[in-house]
Design a protein around this motif. Structure first.
Motif, short mmCIF file in Angstrom:
data_model
loop_
_atom_site.label_atom_id
_atom_site.label_comp_id
_atom_site.label_asym_id
_atom_site.label_seq_id
_atom_site.Cartn_x
_atom_site.Cartn_y
_atom_site.Cartn_z
N SER A 162 0.81 -1.16 -0.11
CA SER A 162 -0.10 -0.03 0.19
C SER A 162 0.85 1.19 0.00
O SER A 162 0.35 2.43 -0.37
CB SER A 162 -0.88 0.12 1.38
N VAL A 163 2.09 1.22 0.42
CA VAL A 163 3.25 2.40 0.37
C VAL A 163 4.09 2.37 -0.30
O VAL A 163 5.10 3.16 -0.73
CB VAL A 163 3.53 2.65 1.80
N GLN A 164 4.19 1.22 -1.18
CA GLN A 164 5.36 0.96 -2.10
C GLN A 164 5.69 1.99 -2.91
O GLN A 164 4.28 2.48 -3.93
CB GLN A 164 5.31 -0.57 -2.81
N GLY A 165 6.64 2.66 -3.21
CA GLY A 165 6.86 3.71 -4.12
C GLY A 165 6.45 5.19 -3.54
O GLY A 165 6.67 6.19 -4.35
N ARG A 166 5.71 4.99 -2.64
CA ARG A 166 5.48 6.59 -1.87
C ARG A 166 6.37 6.88 -0.76
O ARG A 166 6.53 8.06 -0.21
CB ARG A 166 3.92 6.52 -1.69
N PHE A 167 6.68 5.76 0.13
CA PHE A 167 7.32 5.73 1.37
C PHE A 167 8.48 5.18 1.21
O PHE A 167 8.74 4.35 0.42
CB PHE A 167 6.46 5.15 2.49
N THR A 168 9.68 6.05 1.91
CA THR A 168 10.89 5.63 1.88
C THR A 168 11.49 5.49 3.44
O THR A 168 11.36 6.47 4.26
CB THR A 168 11.80 6.51 0.94
#
Length: 123
Positions: A62-68
Motif C-alpha cells: 500500500s505504500v510501495q513507491g510512496r514511502f521511504t
C-alpha cells in the motif's frame, strides 16, 4: 534499555508529504532491524516499512513507491519519508526495533516500541 521516540507527525492534505523521525536512545548495538507500523481507529496494527542494518528494506504494497525508510549515518535515528499521502494513510504511526535480523513487517517480531505519532491526511 532501548527507548524509541517518534516525532514529525501532523496534518496534511492529500498529495502532501511528511517525514517521521524515530530517535533510538541507549543505542549501543550495531545490528538490528527497525520498522514503522501504523494503526488506524478500529483496525489492526499493520507494518508499513522495515529496515535492517545490512541495508535491506521491505515495504507494504500500500505504500510501495510512496514511502521511504532510512536511517542516519550514526544509526541512532530512523526516518520515514512519506510522499503523495492519501486519506487512507491516516493513522498513529509507531517506530519499532528488534535485535533479531529476520526482516519482517509482523508486529510480533519486534520487542521495542515507541509511543506513536499521529498522521492525519485530509481529502
Amino acid at each position: 534499555r532501548v527507548q524509541l521516540v517518534e516525532s514529525g507527525g501532523g496534518s496534511v492534505q492529500s498529495g502532501g508529504s511528511l517525514r517521521l523521525s524515530c530517535e533510538i536512545s541507549e543505542y549501543r548495538y550495531d545490528n538490528y532491524k527497525a520498522a514503522w507500523f501504523r494503526q488506524a481507529p478500529g483496525k489492526e496494527r499493520e507494518g508499513v516499512a522495515a529496515f535492517d542494518t545490512d541495508g535491506e528494506t521491505m515495504y507494504a504494497d500500500s505504500v510501495q513507491g510512496r514511502f521511504t525508510i532510512s536511517q542516519d549515518g550514526a544509526k541512532n535515528k530512523l526516518y520515514l519519508q512519506m510522499n503523495n499521502l492519501k486519506p487512507e494513510d491516516t493513522a498513529v504511526y509507531y517506530c519499532a526495533l528488534d535485535f533479531s535480523l529476520w526482516l519482517t513487517l509482523n508486529a510480533n517480531d519486534y520487542d521495542y516500541w515507541g509511543q506513536g505519532t499521529q498522521v492525519t491526511v485530509s481529502s
